[in-house]
Scaffold this motif. Structure first.
Motif, PDB file in Angstrom:
ATOM      1  N   SER A 116       0.854  -1.182   0.000  1.00  0.00           N
ATOM      2  CA  SER A 116       0.000   0.000   0.000  1.00  0.00           C
ATOM      3  C   SER A 116       0.896   1.240   0.000  1.00  0.00           C
ATOM      4  O   SER A 116       2.106   1.141   0.224  1.00  0.00           O
ATOM      5  CB  SER A 116      -0.924   0.002   1.232  1.00  0.00           C
ATOM      6  OG  SER A 116      -0.170   0.050   2.415  1.00  0.00           O
ATOM      7  N   PRO A 117       0.326   2.413  -0.252  1.00  0.00           N
ATOM      8  CA  PRO A 117       1.138   3.627  -0.347  1.00  0.00           C
ATOM      9  C   PRO A 117       1.974   3.938   0.891  1.00  0.00           C
ATOM     10  O   PRO A 117       3.037   4.556   0.776  1.00  0.00           O
ATOM     11  CB  PRO A 117       0.089   4.722  -0.594  1.00  0.00           C
ATOM     12  CG  PRO A 117      -1.016   4.013  -1.289  1.00  0.00           C
ATOM     13  CD  PRO A 117      -1.079   2.661  -0.647  1.00  0.00           C
ATOM     14  N   ASN A 118       1.507   3.522   2.070  1.00  0.00           N
ATOM     15  CA  ASN A 118       2.286   3.841   3.273  1.00  0.00           C
ATOM     16  C   ASN A 118       3.511   2.950   3.432  1.00  0.00           C
ATOM     17  O   ASN A 118       4.354   3.194   4.302  1.00  0.00           O
ATOM     18  CB  ASN A 118       1.415   3.776   4.526  1.00  0.00           C
ATOM     19  CG  ASN A 118       0.875   2.375   4.803  1.00  0.00           C
ATOM     20  OD1 ASN A 118       1.450   1.360   4.401  1.00  0.00           O
ATOM     21  ND2 ASN A 118      -0.251   2.305   5.518  1.00  0.00           N
ATOM     22  N   ALA A 119       3.625   1.892   2.625  1.00  0.00           N
ATOM     23  CA  ALA A 119       4.811   1.024   2.561  1.00  0.00           C
ATOM     24  C   ALA A 119       5.137   0.334   3.877  1.00  0.00           C
ATOM     25  O   ALA A 119       6.247  -0.147   4.070  1.00  0.00           O
ATOM     26  CB  ALA A 119       6.034   1.815   2.082  1.00  0.00           C
ATOM     27  N   ARG A 120       4.162   0.263   4.784  1.00  0.00           N
ATOM     28  CA  ARG A 120       4.428  -0.396   6.062  1.00  0.00           C
ATOM     29  C   ARG A 120       4.584  -1.906   5.876  1.00  0.00           C
ATOM     30  O   ARG A 120       5.525  -2.507   6.384  1.00  0.00           O
ATOM     31  CB  ARG A 120       3.275  -0.096   7.037  1.00  0.00           C
ATOM     32  CG  ARG A 120       3.286   1.308   7.611  1.00  0.00           C
ATOM     33  CD  ARG A 120       1.971   1.628   8.309  1.00  0.00           C
ATOM     34  NE  ARG A 120       1.569   0.596   9.229  1.00  0.00           N
ATOM     35  CZ  ARG A 120       1.979   0.489  10.504  1.00  0.00           C
ATOM     36  NH1 ARG A 120       2.824   1.386  10.980  1.00  0.00           N
ATOM     37  NH2 ARG A 120       1.545  -0.475  11.277  1.00  0.00           N
ATOM     38  N   GLN A 121       3.657  -2.514   5.175  1.00  0.00           N
ATOM     39  CA  GLN A 121       3.720  -3.957   4.953  1.00  0.00           C
ATOM     40  C   GLN A 121       4.221  -4.227   3.537  1.00  0.00           C
ATOM     41  O   GLN A 121       3.765  -3.593   2.568  1.00  0.00           O
ATOM     42  CB  GLN A 121       2.346  -4.600   5.157  1.00  0.00           C
ATOM     43  CG  GLN A 121       2.411  -6.111   5.161  1.00  0.00           C
ATOM     44  CD  GLN A 121       1.089  -6.741   5.547  1.00  0.00           C
ATOM     45  OE1 GLN A 121       0.933  -7.944   5.469  1.00  0.00           O
ATOM     46  NE2 GLN A 121       0.128  -5.940   5.985  1.00  0.00           N
ATOM     47  N   VAL A 138       4.318 -14.188   1.305  1.00  0.00           N
ATOM     48  CA  VAL A 138       4.747 -13.872   2.670  1.00  0.00           C
ATOM     49  C   VAL A 138       5.039 -12.381   2.724  1.00  0.00           C
ATOM     50  O   VAL A 138       5.735 -11.838   1.854  1.00  0.00           O
ATOM     51  CB  VAL A 138       5.997 -14.674   3.073  1.00  0.00           C
ATOM     52  CG1 VAL A 138       6.467 -14.248   4.467  1.00  0.00           C
ATOM     53  CG2 VAL A 138       5.711 -16.171   3.033  1.00  0.00           C
ATOM     54  N   SER A 139       4.463 -11.719   3.708  1.00  0.00           N
ATOM     55  CA  SER A 139       4.680 -10.286   3.875  1.00  0.00           C
ATOM     56  C   SER A 139       5.141  -9.988   5.297  1.00  0.00           C
ATOM     57  O   SER A 139       4.896 -10.761   6.223  1.00  0.00           O
ATOM     58  CB  SER A 139       3.396  -9.510   3.568  1.00  0.00           C
ATOM     59  OG  SER A 139       2.353  -9.883   4.459  1.00  0.00           O
ATOM     60  N   ILE A 140       5.807  -8.861   5.442  1.00  0.00           N
ATOM     61  CA  ILE A 140       6.317  -8.425   6.739  1.00  0.00           C
ATOM     62  C   ILE A 140       5.932  -6.956   6.936  1.00  0.00           C
ATOM     63  O   ILE A 140       5.967  -6.166   5.990  1.00  0.00           O
ATOM     64  CB  ILE A 140       7.848  -8.578   6.818  1.00  0.00           C
ATOM     65  CG1 ILE A 140       8.260 -10.038   6.646  1.00  0.00           C
ATOM     66  CG2 ILE A 140       8.384  -8.029   8.144  1.00  0.00           C
ATOM     67  CD1 ILE A 140       9.769 -10.251   6.598  1.00  0.00           C
ATOM     68  N   GLY A 141       5.565  -6.614   8.152  1.00  0.00           N
ATOM     69  CA  GLY A 141       5.252  -5.228   8.458  1.00  0.00           C
ATOM     70  C   GLY A 141       5.083  -5.025   9.951  1.00  0.00           C
ATOM     71  O   GLY A 141       4.851  -5.983  10.695  1.00  0.00           O
TER      72      GLY A 141
END
Length: 277
Positions: A116-121, A138-141
Motif C-alpha cells: 500500500s502507499p504507506n509502505a508499512r507492509q 509472505v509479507s512483513i510489516g
C-alpha cells in the motif's frame, strides 16, 4: 465489520479432511488422527530430515525435499534471509501438477515491494499458479497501533491481528477495506512457546476473463507470527469456486508456516531500512 455473503450454503472448511470453523488450525506434523490422509511415520521422518537439513546445512532458498502424503505432494520452502519456512503443494490427488511461478524472489524487507502507499507492509516472497488460480505470499510489516494497542503480544486477539495485517495490505481506507473483505474466522494457537494467529477471509474481486460471474471472491487463509517487533504473515488464496478442490492444500501450507532459527544470512526488518538492494 461488514459481512460478504458466501457463494454457497456449504460450511467453511466443508472438506472432511479440514478442521471446521472455530476449531484450531494445526501444524502439518500434528494433523488429527481422524483424517484419512494423515501423515505416515515415513513422512514425519522426512519432515524432520528437512528441518535438520535447513538448520545444519548451507543456506538455501529452496530445499529439494518432497513430503509425500496419501493425497498430496508437498515441497518445503525456506527463506534464510527472513528466517521462515512453509510447505506448498506440488501435485493434486489426481496427479495434476501445480505449475508455480516465483513472481517475487525472497528479499530483505527494506527492498521488498510495498502493499500500500504507506509502505508499512511489504511482500518479501510470492509464488503464483495460474492453472489453479492460487497465490502464496509472505509479507512483513509492523503492527498497526490502531488495532494492536499493547506491546504485549500475548494479549493480542486473532481478530485484531487480522485487522492489523489486512488494513496495511490495502490501499483503501479502513471502511472501504471492510466492505471489500470479510473475515470468516480468526483464532490463535501456541506453537513451541510462540503465538500464531490464524484467520480466514474472502475478498470481493472483479470478474476475470476466465470467470465472468459478478459475485467473484478470493478465498484466503492466513497466519501471522511476531518477531523483532514485526508481523510475519503467510497468505494463501484461490478463487472461491475452486475452494473445494484447492482449499485442503492451502490449509496445509498455512498450517506448516514457521519462523525458524535465524542463520548468519538473516536480515531483520529494522536493519538498514534505507537499503534497496
Amino acid at each position: 465489520m461488514a459481512s460478504v455473503p458466501l457463494l454457497s450454503s456449504s460450511p467453511v472448511f466443508s472438506s472432511p479432511s479440514l478442521p471446521r470453523r472455530n476449531s484450531r488450525v494445526v501444524s502439518c506434523s500434528s494433523i488429527p488422527a481422524r483424517r484419512n490422509a494423515s501423515l505416515q511415520r515415513r513422512d514425519l521422518v522426512l519432515l524432520g530430515m528437512a528441518s535438520s537439513l535447513f538448520l545444519s546445512g548451507p543456506s538455501s532458498d529452496l530445499l529439494a525435499v518432497v513430503i509425500s502424503e496419501q493425497d498430496a505432494k508437498m515441497n518445503m520452502f525456506a527463506d534464510d534471509t527472513n528466517a521462515y519456512s512453509y510447505l506448498y503443494p506440488i501435485e493434486l490427488p489426481n496427479k495434476s501438477p501445480f505449475k508455480w511461478v516465483v513472481s517475487r524472489k525472497p528479499e530483505r524487507y527494506s527492498s521488498a515491494a510495498p502493499l500500500s502507499p504507506n509502505a508499512r507492509q511489504r511482500i518479501v516472497s510470492e509464488r503464483v499458479d495460474i492453472t489453479h488460480n492460487s497465490v502464496i505470499s509472505v509479507s512483513i510489516g509492523p503492527p498497526n497501533s490502531r488495532f494492536l494497542t499493547s506491546n504485549d503480544k500475548s494479549t493480542w486477539k486473532a481478530g485484531d491481528v487480522a485487522d492489523s495485517v489486512l488494513s496495511d495490505k490495502s490501499a483503501l481506507v479502513t471502511g472501504q477495506r471492510m466492505v471489500e473483505s470479510s473475515i470468516l474466522d480468526a483464532h490463535s494457537d501456541n506453537l513451541e512457546g510462540e503465538p500464531y494467529w490464524y484467520y480466514e477471509y474472502i475478498v470481493r474481486k472483479s470478474p476475470t476473463i476466465n470467470v465472468q460471474e459478478p459475485n467473484l471472491f478470493r478465498h484466503n487463509l492466513a497466519v501471522t507470527a511476531e518477531r523483532d517487533g514485526y508481523l510475519y504473515s503467510l497468505n494463501a488464496s484461490t478463487l472461491s469456486k475452486q475452494w473445494d478442490q484447492i482449499g485442503p492444500f492451502i490449509e496445509q501450507a498455512v498450517a506448516s508456516f514457521r519462523l525458524i532459527p535465524p542463520t548468519e544470512n538473516y536480515v531483520p526488518p529494522f536493519k538498514d531500512p534505507w537499503r534497496f538492494w
